[in-house]
Design a protein around this motif. Structure first.
Motif, PDB file in Angstrom:
ATOM      1  N   TYR A 788     -48.291   0.455  19.298  1.00 42.73           N
ATOM      2  CA  TYR A 788     -49.702   0.076  19.162  1.00 42.73           C
ATOM      3  C   TYR A 788     -50.127  -0.833  20.312  1.00 42.73           C
ATOM      4  O   TYR A 788     -51.176  -0.627  20.949  1.00 42.73           O
ATOM      5  N   ILE A 789     -49.299  -1.829  20.610  1.00 40.46           N
ATOM      6  CA  ILE A 789     -49.602  -2.752  21.712  1.00 40.46           C
ATOM      7  C   ILE A 789     -49.627  -1.995  23.036  1.00 40.46           C
ATOM      8  O   ILE A 789     -50.499  -2.199  23.887  1.00 40.46           O
ATOM      9  N   ASP A 790     -48.670  -1.072  23.197  1.00 38.09           N
ATOM     10  CA  ASP A 790     -48.582  -0.300  24.437  1.00 38.09           C
ATOM     11  C   ASP A 790     -49.811   0.585  24.618  1.00 38.09           C
ATOM     12  O   ASP A 790     -50.295   0.794  25.742  1.00 38.09           O
ATOM     13  N   PHE A 791     -50.342   1.121  23.525  1.00 41.20           N
ATOM     14  CA  PHE A 791     -51.542   1.948  23.611  1.00 41.20           C
ATOM     15  C   PHE A 791     -52.710   1.144  24.170  1.00 41.20           C
ATOM     16  O   PHE A 791     -53.422   1.591  25.075  1.00 41.20           O
ATOM     17  N   TYR A 792     -52.917  -0.055  23.633  1.00 43.62           N
ATOM     18  CA  TYR A 792     -54.019  -0.891  24.107  1.00 43.62           C
ATOM     19  C   TYR A 792     -53.787  -1.342  25.547  1.00 43.62           C
ATOM     20  O   TYR A 792     -54.731  -1.431  26.336  1.00 43.62           O
ATOM     21  N   ARG A 793     -52.537  -1.627  25.886  1.00 41.97           N
ATOM     22  CA  ARG A 793     -52.241  -2.003  27.267  1.00 41.97           C
ATOM     23  C   ARG A 793     -52.619  -0.861  28.203  1.00 41.97           C
ATOM     24  O   ARG A 793     -53.189  -1.073  29.270  1.00 41.97           O
ATOM     25  N   GLY A 794     -52.291   0.374  27.795  1.00 38.60           N
ATOM     26  CA  GLY A 794     -52.625   1.525  28.619  1.00 38.60           C
ATOM     27  C   GLY A 794     -54.113   1.705  28.797  1.00 38.60           C
ATOM     28  O   GLY A 794     -54.573   2.195  29.828  1.00 38.60           O
ATOM     29  N   LYS A 795     -54.908   1.276  27.792  1.00 41.86           N
ATOM     30  CA  LYS A 795     -56.364   1.381  27.872  1.00 41.86           C
ATOM     31  C   LYS A 795     -56.990   0.177  28.576  1.00 41.86           C
ATOM     32  O   LYS A 795     -58.215   0.078  28.689  1.00 41.86           O
ATOM     33  N   ASN A 796     -56.153  -0.783  29.022  1.00 49.03           N
ATOM     34  CA  ASN A 796     -56.633  -1.994  29.711  1.00 49.03           C
ATOM     35  C   ASN A 796     -57.538  -2.834  28.824  1.00 49.03           C
ATOM     36  O   ASN A 796     -58.515  -3.434  29.293  1.00 49.03           O
ATOM     37  N   ILE A 797     -57.232  -2.878  27.535  1.00 52.31           N
ATOM     38  CA  ILE A 797     -57.992  -3.696  26.596  1.00 52.31           C
ATOM     39  C   ILE A 797     -57.109  -4.864  26.173  1.00 52.31           C
ATOM     40  O   ILE A 797     -56.018  -4.668  25.650  1.00 52.31           O
ATOM     41  N   MET A 798     -57.596  -6.086  26.440  1.00 53.69           N
ATOM     42  CA  MET A 798     -56.828  -7.277  26.078  1.00 53.69           C
ATOM     43  C   MET A 798     -56.741  -7.381  24.560  1.00 53.69           C
ATOM     44  O   MET A 798     -57.745  -7.282  23.855  1.00 53.69           O
ATOM     45  N   MET A 799     -55.539  -7.592  24.050  1.00 52.55           N
ATOM     46  CA  MET A 799     -55.363  -7.619  22.608  1.00 52.55           C
ATOM     47  C   MET A 799     -54.039  -8.307  22.282  1.00 52.55           C
ATOM     48  O   MET A 799     -53.038  -8.111  22.960  1.00 52.55           O
ATOM     49  N   THR A 800     -54.058  -9.161  21.247  1.00 53.28           N
ATOM     50  CA  THR A 800     -52.819  -9.722  20.725  1.00 53.28           C
ATOM     51  C   THR A 800     -52.650  -9.235  19.294  1.00 53.28           C
ATOM     52  O   THR A 800     -53.621  -9.135  18.536  1.00 53.28           O
ATOM     53  N   PHE A 801     -51.420  -8.927  18.933  1.00 48.03           N
ATOM     54  CA  PHE A 801     -51.184  -8.340  17.617  1.00 48.03           C
ATOM     55  C   PHE A 801     -49.881  -8.902  17.051  1.00 48.03           C
ATOM     56  O   PHE A 801     -48.791  -8.402  17.308  1.00 48.03           O
ATOM     57  N   TYR A 802     -50.012  -9.985  16.271  1.00 51.78           N
ATOM     58  CA  TYR A 802     -48.853 -10.610  15.641  1.00 51.78           C
ATOM     59  C   TYR A 802     -48.831 -10.389  14.139  1.00 51.78           C
ATOM     60  O   TYR A 802     -47.934 -10.852  13.442  1.00 51.78           O
ATOM     61  N   ARG A 803     -49.819  -9.716  13.646  1.00 50.84           N
ATOM     62  CA  ARG A 803     -49.995  -9.554  12.203  1.00 50.84           C
ATOM     63  C   ARG A 803     -48.780  -8.855  11.568  1.00 50.84           C
ATOM     64  O   ARG A 803     -48.237  -7.889  12.093  1.00 50.84           O
ATOM     65  N   GLU A 804     -48.365  -9.395  10.411  1.00 52.05           N
ATOM     66  CA  GLU A 804     -47.310  -8.742   9.635  1.00 52.05           C
ATOM     67  C   GLU A 804     -47.917  -7.577   8.860  1.00 52.05           C
ATOM     68  O   GLU A 804     -49.058  -7.657   8.392  1.00 52.05           O
ATOM     69  N   PHE A 805     -47.166  -6.497   8.715  1.00 48.56           N
ATOM     70  CA  PHE A 805     -47.711  -5.346   7.998  1.00 48.56           C
ATOM     71  C   PHE A 805     -46.579  -4.564   7.334  1.00 48.56           C
ATOM     72  O   PHE A 805     -45.397  -4.701   7.681  1.00 48.56           O
TER      73      PHE A 805
END
Length: 1001
Positions: A788-805
């Protein structure tokens, strides 16, 4: 800057800003604006400065004549009050002639002035009644290099004694801190001495570890020093830190996010993913000894955690380090009188005080730094291991200061790039022995030097003809790409056919230093516009002499390092690179097979951190990492494996020399490789390259690939078919040409050739994203956090994702993506980057089946709204504003903005100091007039010129009067619009079940 450059700059300023200067001079005289409302680039204009000087208290600092820049200068500070506060305005004004300089200063030319190497003419002496006995021809400074020695200077001794006094005060304060009984006393103390919080907190921990834990955690949970909780994990049990961490200064959701981040950090720390590095040193501020521990992830130069441990004495630190003094710097400390070196572990990394050093080597480096336009002197004392024990770095703006400091001893100085030396007619007072200088200066000095051999160049008539016929296409810059075109893109810079041997001959270089000077000027020109993220392609025929090629590469490497440039450089070889070699026995050439020639070039290129493309693939991935797929590997790799290798590539390059096997008239038979390649070899190499190219076309169809060759496609490929979305970059022919219709792209329009002096990089934009799920079929897939993080990185969208799920799903439907979390009780949450929103249905298939209808529902009004935003953005840019669109807001500049209501498209112009305090204006023109006078002036010009601008659009307003608007609901609306705009990245991050839900977006 020489006189010509200075005049050109003054003419440019006068031409570009005459109207602006008149406007601002009038505004300043009327006191309608302050000096700081004048654009920074105009503040040093003599007319602006003259008005300002009359309003403030002037204090001149320096004035005089600068011989290397060949102008007169005035450096002064103006002190005046603004809103009851004393403000200092710095003005540096230059003049090309003494008359303007004299008039500006109203004859005050003697105090704080220096006229080194300026010869006052008889006319000037008479006309201005100049008293030569009052003229300073030496320098502003008194000190020289002899005042800076290995021993402590008087000032250094005073500073050390002052540090010892500070240490005594700190010890008293530590005792006061340790007497704190209540948390309130502790908090007041830390608040008062926050500038030394690391020091005091560590001392407090050492005094009473348990009480310190309680007080410091309470301090952190009340919002103190974000990140210090990580440092505590290096002292206390990390799990204990996590248990007590409950930051109360944030909203619950934000606090939960920060705690989740801390947990991930602790997991990595305990799991050994964070490596610890130690170094110790004497702190000149506190005069304590410090052991610094830093934690870093492998491959990352930036620390994620730091802890400073303070020790009052050297013995305390040595005991803590178990007498291991490696990676310790005590060069500025005074160690105990009984210090015994034999008791401690010491190596090359240890820096001991000067008194313990033996056989120190003293070096002086004298240089003109062309990048900073400053003269520098560096004094160093090194031990036998080459470790610098003491150093002084001196920097001078003016040549006369540099000369005075060195007591006229410029021997061994590197002044190669100081063009202004040519302004000096008499060097008799300067010692320039072994100085690095251009040959024209050495000729002035009547100093002999070793000359290089005369360069013999060879022109192919048909190539020369191509060059003459297409020079217009070479010179044409094709204009700058717009901000929108560059957003989300990388720049691919390219140039070919530099023909450095021709450049050397044209510049009449006599020495190796002349060549270095020439190469540096060429490279400076090349890198001048390579300021956007991307890659630089140098397309062959750089030089027909290997040593010249090597020198050019080395100067380029130094220049990139000097600019701290992250640009990667890729070379291909041209036919001229082979001229020094031969595949036949011949006394005039170096005997070598073609592969050996390539290896020789690859070695010098790779040693300088650059890359050679020769029948291989080069990939530029995240963090500017370069990966290569060799020619041998490319031959045999399966299509699926190749696609996997390039899946995360931001730039894909395939290419090489290419050769001219299909060219019947200009090939090896005409001697284009001299004796290195026969016609038979040329055809064989062409076929090798063509076969690899066809594999790339077959396997990477649909990908963005740059085909980068020296020779054009028609020379190495039997068919004339271009691949859609591929970009073809080449040189060799000197026939400059480009074609770009958005689908098919050819860039062969920057072949410098034999005659051109200007060597500028051209560039094109290449989309800068990748899709990790590109080859997934439509459907519903469980994915990991990392995917999921890699997808956003590939789209050049800054995002942090530490949420437990519990579970994370990716839904892909017709090229669009939706990401959903599932809780353990079966509930679904729609993901928008790192944020979530509850959604009501219980079936992932429901969301998958309805994605297309929701996207259509959003896109229809959104497209209309986006087009209107782009109109406003265009009009803001037309008057010189920012024009950046984010959510429902268009930026005018950092503080001033336009909010566009997504319901009725009405505009609200406002100034925002922060998220809550906004000053709303009655229309954009009103805001511009009050807050942005330069943009307002541009706006008025466009009204007068009746050009197509925002005149009509800016008349729209949703505010009737000036007011302080404290609500933040516009940001909520903007956030929703921003979610919708993610559809541009093929991400669906909001959901609409019923038509009435549109009002809730």
């Amino acid at each position: 800057m020489d006189k010509g450059e200075s005049c050109a700059e003054n003419e440019r300023r006068a031409f570009l800003s005459a109207d602006e200067i008149e406007f601002y001079v009038g505004q300043l005289k009327k006191k309608s604006i302050s000096f700081f409302d004048v654009p920074e680039e105009l503040r040093n204009h003599p007319s602006i400065v003259s008005v300002e000087r009359k309003k403030g208290i002037r204090k001149s600092e320096k004035r005089g004549y600068d011989v290397v820049r060949n102008n007169f200068f005035v450096e002064e500070s103006i002190y005046w009050n603004r809103f009851g506060e004393k403000v200092v305005s710095k003005n540096n004004v230059v003049f090309d002639c003494f008359c303007d300089y004299y008039n500006f200063l109203q004859g005050d030319i003697y105090e704080n002035a220096c006229y080194y190497k300026y010869g006052f003419s008889q006319d000037e002496q008479i006309k201005y009644s100049i008293n030569l006995s009052r003229i300073n021809f030496e320098s502003f400074i008194d000190k020289n290099i002899d005042d800076f020695t290995l021993n402590r200077s008087e000032n250094e001794t005073k500073e050390y004694e002052k540090g010892e006094e500070n240490k005594k005060i700190l010890k008293i304060l530590v005792e006061e801190l340790n007497r704190c009984v209540t948390y309130q006393e502790f908090e007041r103390f830390i608040d008062e001495y926050s500038f030394l919080e690391d020091f005091f907190l560590y001392e407090f921990i050492e005094h009473d570890k348990e009480k310190a834990f309680d007080f410091i955690m309470r301090l952190i949970n009340n919002g103190f020093s974000f990140g210090f909780e990580k440092s505590l994990c290096l002292i206390y049990d990390p799990q204990k830190i996590l248990d007590f961490y409950d930051n109360q200064c944030y909203a619950k959701s934000t606090a939960k996010k920060h705690k989740s981040r801390l947990k991930h950090f602790i997991d990595d720390l305990v799991g050994g993913k964070i490596k610890k590095y130690y170094r110790s040193y004497f702190d000149e501020k506190t005069h304590y000894f410090i052991c610094l521990c830093r934690g870093k992830y492998d491959g990352n130069s930036f620390p994620v955690v730091s802890l400073y441990k303070y020790f009052e004495t050297f013995e305390d630190l040595a005991k803590y380090l178990k007498n291991d003094l490696t990676y310790c710097d005590f060069s500025n400390a005074i160690l105990p009188d009984n210090f015994d070196l034999s008791k401690y572990k010491i190596d090359k990394s240890t820096k001991l005080p000067i008194s313990y050093q033996k056989k120190l080597i003293y070096k002086v480096t004298k240089k003109y730094n062309r990048a900073k336009d400053r003269f520098t002197v560096c004094q160093t004392w090194e031990n036998e291991s080459g470790v610098i024990i003491k150093s002084y770095d001196h920097e001078f703006k003016y040549f006369f200061e540099f000369v005075h400091f060195l007591k006229n001893d410029l021997s061994n100085a590197d002044l190669l790039f100081c063009d202004g030396l040519s302004n000096i007619s008499d060097f008799s007072d300067l010692d320039l022995k072994n100085a690095r200088l251009k040959s024209d200066i050495l000729d002035k000095l009547n100093v002999g030097y070793k000359k290089i051999e005369n360069v013999v160049v060879e022109n192919f008539p048909e190539i020369e003809k191509n060059e003459d016929e297409s020079v217009a296409a070479l010179i044409d810059s094709r204009g700058e790409l717009t901000f929108e075109e560059l957003r989300g893109n990388q720049c691919v810079y390219y140039i070919s056919d530099l023909h450095l041997m021709h450049r050397i001959k044209n510049a009449k270089c006599k020495t190796v230093n002349d060549e270095l000077y020439l190469f540096q000027k060429i490279i400076d020109e090349l890198l001048d516009n390579a300021n956007k993220k991307g890659i630089i392609l140098i397309g062959g025929d750089t030089a027909s002499d290997f040593e010249i090629f090597k020198l050019f590469v080395e100067v380029l490497r130094d220049s990139l390092d000097e600019k701290i440039s992250r640009q990667k450089v890729v070379f291909v070889l041209g036919n001229h690179e082979l001229w020094n070699f031969s595949c036949e026995e011949d006394s005039n050439y170096v005997y070598s097979a073609f592969d050996e020639i390539v290896d020789k070039y690859r070695k010098v290129i790779s040693e300088n951190g650059m890359f050679l493309l020769q029948n291989n693939i080069i990939l530029k991935t995240d963090s500017d990492i370069i990966e290569e797929i060799s020619s041998q590997e490319l031959k045999s790799i399966a299509k699926t494996d190749l696609l996997h290798r390039v899946n995360k590539a931001r730039i894909i390059l395939f290419g090489g020399l290419g050769f001219s096997g299909y060219n019947k008239t200009f090939n090896a038979d005409q001697g284009i490789y001299r004796n290195a390649i026969s016609r038979q070899q040329e055809v064989e190499e062409t076929r090798k390259f063509e076969a690899l190219y066809k594999k790339v076309c077959s396997d990477l169809i649909g990908k963005r690939v740059v085909i980068f060759t020296h020779t054009p496609k028609s020379d190495w490929c039997a068919d004339d078919v271009l691949i859609k979305n591929f970009v073809y970059v080449s040189g060799h022919t000197h026939r400059n040409y480009f074609y770009d219709d958005g689908d098919y792209r050819i860039y062969s329009d920057n072949q410098i050739g034999y005659k051109q002096d200007k060597c500028r990089l051209k560039y094109f934009a290449l989309e800068d994203d990748y899709d990790v799920f590109e080859y997934y079929e439509d459907g519903i897939y469980p994915i990991t956090r990392e995917q999921y993080i890699d997808f956003y990185r590939g789209k050049n969208i800054m995002m942090t994702f530490y949420r437990e799920f519990y579970k994370l799903f990716m839904l892909k439907n017709k090229g669009y993506y939706m990401f959903v979390l599932q809780s353990e009780n079966g509930n679904f949450l729609l993901l928008n980057g790192g944020m979530v929103k509850f959604i009501t249905q219980k079936s992932l298939k429901y969301y998958y089946d309805n994605m297309s209808s929701v996207i259509a529902l959003i896109k229809t009004p959104l497209d209309k709204y986006s087009e209107y935003q782009k109109l406003i953005s265009h009009d803001v840019k037309a008057i010189g504003g920012d024009g950046h669109i984010h959510g429902a807001i268009v930026d005018i500049d950092f503080y001033n903005h336009i909010y566009i209501n997504p319901i009725d498209f009405k505009m609200t112009a406002y100034r925002a100091e922060n998220i809550t305090k906004k000053e709303v204006f009655d229309g954009v023109p009103t805001l511009l007039e009050k807050e942005c006078p330069q943009l307002y002036a541009n706006y008025l010009k466009q009204i007068e010129g009746r050009t197509e601008t925002a005149v009509s659009l800016f008349s729209s307003s949703s505010a009737n009067e000036l007011q302080i608007y404290l609500e933040s609901n516009i940001y909520e609306a903007s956030r929703i619009i921003k979610k919708m705009q993610k559809l541009e990245s093929n991400i669906l991050s909001i959901w609409i079940d019923q038509p009435q839900d549109r009002l809730l977006m």
